[in-house]
Design a protein around this motif. Structure first.
Motif, PDB file in Angstrom:
ATOM      1  N   GLN A  74     -21.812   5.869  54.625  1.00 30.85           N
ATOM      2  CA  GLN A  74     -21.832   5.874  53.166  1.00 30.85           C
ATOM      3  C   GLN A  74     -20.917   4.843  52.532  1.00 30.85           C
ATOM      4  OE1 GLN A  74     -21.008   9.901  52.038  1.00 30.85           O
ATOM      5  NE2 GLN A  74     -22.946  10.657  52.853  1.00 30.85           N
ATOM      6  N   THR A  75     -20.144   4.129  53.336  1.00 33.63           N
ATOM      7  CA  THR A  75     -19.183   3.170  52.784  1.00 33.63           C
ATOM      8  C   THR A  75     -19.632   1.722  52.972  1.00 33.63           C
ATOM      9  OG1 THR A  75     -17.929   3.192  54.846  1.00 33.63           O
ATOM     10  CG2 THR A  75     -17.226   4.727  53.108  1.00 33.63           C
ATOM     11  N   ASN A  76     -20.908   1.513  53.188  1.00 35.34           N
ATOM     12  CA  ASN A  76     -21.445   0.170  53.412  1.00 35.34           C
ATOM     13  C   ASN A  76     -21.968  -0.394  52.088  1.00 35.34           C
ATOM     14  OD1 ASN A  76     -23.262  -1.995  54.072  1.00 35.34           O
ATOM     15  ND2 ASN A  76     -23.289  -1.257  56.183  1.00 35.34           N
ATOM     16  N   ALA A  77     -21.213  -1.314  51.503  1.00 33.05           N
ATOM     17  CA  ALA A  77     -21.563  -1.876  50.197  1.00 33.05           C
ATOM     18  C   ALA A  77     -22.902  -2.608  50.240  1.00 33.05           C
ATOM     19  CB  ALA A  77     -20.463  -2.810  49.718  1.00 33.05           C
ATOM     20  N   TYR A 100     -25.989   0.237  42.533  1.00 35.18           N
ATOM     21  CA  TYR A 100     -25.221  -1.005  42.366  1.00 35.18           C
ATOM     22  C   TYR A 100     -23.777  -0.722  41.974  1.00 35.18           C
ATOM     23  CZ  TYR A 100     -29.093  -4.278  42.927  1.00 35.18           C
ATOM     24  OH  TYR A 100     -30.117  -5.032  43.435  1.00 35.18           O
ATOM     25  N   LYS A 101     -23.573   0.310  41.183  1.00 32.37           N
ATOM     26  CA  LYS A 101     -22.206   0.689  40.802  1.00 32.37           C
ATOM     27  C   LYS A 101     -21.415   1.083  42.045  1.00 32.37           C
ATOM     28  CE  LYS A 101     -19.515   3.706  37.871  1.00 32.37           C
ATOM     29  NZ  LYS A 101     -19.405   5.036  37.351  1.00 32.37           N
ATOM     30  N   LYS A 102     -22.048   1.861  42.916  1.00 34.83           N
ATOM     31  CA  LYS A 102     -21.395   2.279  44.162  1.00 34.83           C
ATOM     32  C   LYS A 102     -21.095   1.065  45.047  1.00 34.83           C
ATOM     33  CE  LYS A 102     -20.007   5.386  47.139  1.00 34.83           C
ATOM     34  NZ  LYS A 102     -18.830   6.211  46.928  1.00 34.83           N
ATOM     35  N   ALA A 103     -22.027   0.124  45.123  1.00 32.54           N
ATOM     36  CA  ALA A 103     -21.806  -1.093  45.915  1.00 32.54           C
ATOM     37  C   ALA A 103     -20.589  -1.850  45.392  1.00 32.54           C
ATOM     38  CB  ALA A 103     -23.052  -1.984  45.871  1.00 32.54           C
ATOM     39  N   TYR A 104     -20.494  -1.943  44.079  1.00 31.74           N
ATOM     40  CA  TYR A 104     -19.363  -2.644  43.470  1.00 31.74           C
ATOM     41  C   TYR A 104     -18.053  -1.895  43.711  1.00 31.74           C
ATOM     42  CZ  TYR A 104     -16.333  -4.922  40.133  1.00 31.74           C
ATOM     43  OH  TYR A 104     -15.276  -5.583  39.555  1.00 31.74           O
ATOM     44  N   LEU A 106     -17.287  -0.175  46.232  1.00 34.88           N
ATOM     45  CA  LEU A 106     -16.903  -0.370  47.634  1.00 34.88           C
ATOM     46  C   LEU A 106     -16.475  -1.805  47.927  1.00 34.88           C
ATOM     47  CD1 LEU A 106     -19.724   1.747  49.279  1.00 34.88           C
ATOM     48  CD2 LEU A 106     -17.280   2.287  49.256  1.00 34.88           C
ATOM     49  N   ASP A 107     -16.989  -2.746  47.161  1.00 25.65           N
ATOM     50  CA  ASP A 107     -16.661  -4.159  47.368  1.00 25.65           C
ATOM     51  C   ASP A 107     -16.641  -4.860  46.015  1.00 25.65           C
ATOM     52  OD1 ASP A 107     -16.319  -6.769  48.149  1.00 25.65           O
ATOM     53  OD2 ASP A 107     -18.239  -6.943  49.190  1.00 25.65           O
ATOM     54  N   ASN A 108     -15.499  -4.810  45.346  1.00 32.08           N
ATOM     55  CA  ASN A 108     -15.420  -5.359  43.988  1.00 32.08           C
ATOM     56  C   ASN A 108     -15.379  -6.890  43.957  1.00 32.08           C
ATOM     57  OD1 ASN A 108     -12.831  -5.854  44.785  1.00 32.08           O
ATOM     58  ND2 ASN A 108     -11.878  -4.466  43.332  1.00 32.08           N
ATOM     59  N   LYS A 109     -15.444  -7.531  45.104  1.00 30.47           N
ATOM     60  CA  LYS A 109     -15.543  -8.988  45.161  1.00 30.47           C
ATOM     61  C   LYS A 109     -16.998  -9.431  45.224  1.00 30.47           C
ATOM     62  CE  LYS A 109     -11.054  -9.524  47.169  1.00 30.47           C
ATOM     63  NZ  LYS A 109     -10.305  -9.431  48.362  1.00 30.47           N
ATOM     64  N   ASN A 110     -17.901  -8.463  45.326  1.00 34.92           N
ATOM     65  CA  ASN A 110     -19.330  -8.756  45.416  1.00 34.92           C
ATOM     66  C   ASN A 110     -19.883  -8.970  44.008  1.00 34.92           C
ATOM     67  OD1 ASN A 110     -22.120  -8.726  45.696  1.00 34.92           O
ATOM     68  ND2 ASN A 110     -22.076  -7.213  47.335  1.00 34.92           N
ATOM     69  N   THR A 111     -19.962 -10.217  43.610  1.00 38.61           N
ATOM     70  CA  THR A 111     -20.408 -10.526  42.252  1.00 38.61           C
ATOM     71  C   THR A 111     -21.886 -10.217  42.051  1.00 38.61           C
ATOM     72  OG1 THR A 111     -20.772 -12.821  42.871  1.00 38.61           O
ATOM     73  CG2 THR A 111     -18.655 -12.285  41.864  1.00 38.61           C
ATOM     74  N   THR A 112     -22.664 -10.239  43.132  1.00 42.54           N
ATOM     75  CA  THR A 112     -24.093  -9.934  43.014  1.00 42.54           C
ATOM     76  C   THR A 112     -24.287  -8.518  42.490  1.00 42.54           C
ATOM     77  OG1 THR A 112     -24.622 -11.440  44.817  1.00 42.54           O
ATOM     78  CG2 THR A 112     -26.273  -9.797  44.264  1.00 42.54           C
ATOM     79  N   SER A 113     -23.554  -7.571  43.043  1.00 39.48           N
ATOM     80  CA  SER A 113     -23.702  -6.179  42.628  1.00 39.48           C
ATOM     81  C   SER A 113     -23.336  -5.979  41.169  1.00 39.48           C
ATOM     82  CB  SER A 113     -22.844  -5.249  43.496  1.00 39.48           C
ATOM     83  OG  SER A 113     -23.348  -5.210  44.803  1.00 39.48           O
ATOM     84  N   ILE A 114     -22.230  -6.567  40.736  1.00 40.40           N
ATOM     85  CA  ILE A 114     -21.830  -6.360  39.343  1.00 40.40           C
ATOM     86  C   ILE A 114     -22.790  -7.077  38.396  1.00 40.40           C
ATOM     87  CG2 ILE A 114     -20.161  -8.268  39.184  1.00 40.40           C
ATOM     88  CD1 ILE A 114     -19.872  -4.775  37.554  1.00 40.40           C
ATOM     89  N   ASN A 115     -23.278  -8.249  38.771  1.00 34.82           N
ATOM     90  CA  ASN A 115     -24.235  -8.951  37.904  1.00 34.82           C
ATOM     91  C   ASN A 115     -25.544  -8.186  37.787  1.00 34.82           C
ATOM     92  OD1 ASN A 115     -22.453 -11.028  37.352  1.00 34.82           O
ATOM     93  ND2 ASN A 115     -23.192 -12.297  39.033  1.00 34.82           N
ATOM     94  N   ARG A 116     -26.017  -7.651  38.893  1.00 34.08           N
ATOM     95  CA  ARG A 116     -27.256  -6.861  38.837  1.00 34.08           C
ATOM     96  C   ARG A 116     -27.031  -5.576  38.048  1.00 34.08           C
ATOM     97  NH1 ARG A 116     -29.733  -8.054  44.834  1.00 34.08           N
ATOM     98  NH2 ARG A 116     -30.281 -10.202  44.363  1.00 34.08           N
TER      99      ARG A 116
END
Length: 134
Positions: A74-77, A100-104, A106-116
């Protein structure tokens, strides 16, 4: 040991197939690997097959693989992002937003998730406004 060498050969085969965008063939190979898996690599295999389904716009199948893999980890962004993409493709905007919120988270450096996430949030509120206006 024999299974390991077969699995390595199949993984190399998938990489070669993916170079030519043959996602259907890749899905077949990933499916065989998943069926033969000893569960050590099943999360990665499901995630990769999910990515192939996304490329083919087979969102229901992609969602199934993402959900199955997330039950194991469950912790795989990246998986949460793929779940978000599959749900978005299926027009499940609210659920996609959550993934996508959960992905972000878990990995707040993932700009793709926050942009989506921002795009979907905008889509949801824009649609709500249109419904309200009409």
């Amino acid at each position: 040991m024999r299974w390991y060498s077969i699995q390595c050969h199949q993984t190399i085969k998938v990489v070669e197939i993916l170079k030519f965008n043959k996602y259907d063939e890749s899905i077949e190979t990933y499916t065989k690997l998943i069926e033969d898996s000893d569960n050590n690599n099943i999360i990665k295999l499901l995630s990769n097959r999910c990515a192939c389904y996304l490329k083919l716009e087979k969102y229901e199948d992609a969602t199934k693989d993402a959900v199955q893999a997330l039950k194991l980890e469950q912790t795989n962004a990246k998986l949460w992002g793929r779940l978000g993409a599959s749900l978005y493709g299926s027009n499940n905007l609210e659920e996609s937003l959550s993934a996508y919120k959960k992905a972000y988270e878990l990995d707040n450096k993932n700009t793709t998730s926050i942009n989506r996430w921002k795009n979907i949030y905008t889509d949801i509120h824009y649609h709500s406004l249109l419904i309200f206006l009409y």
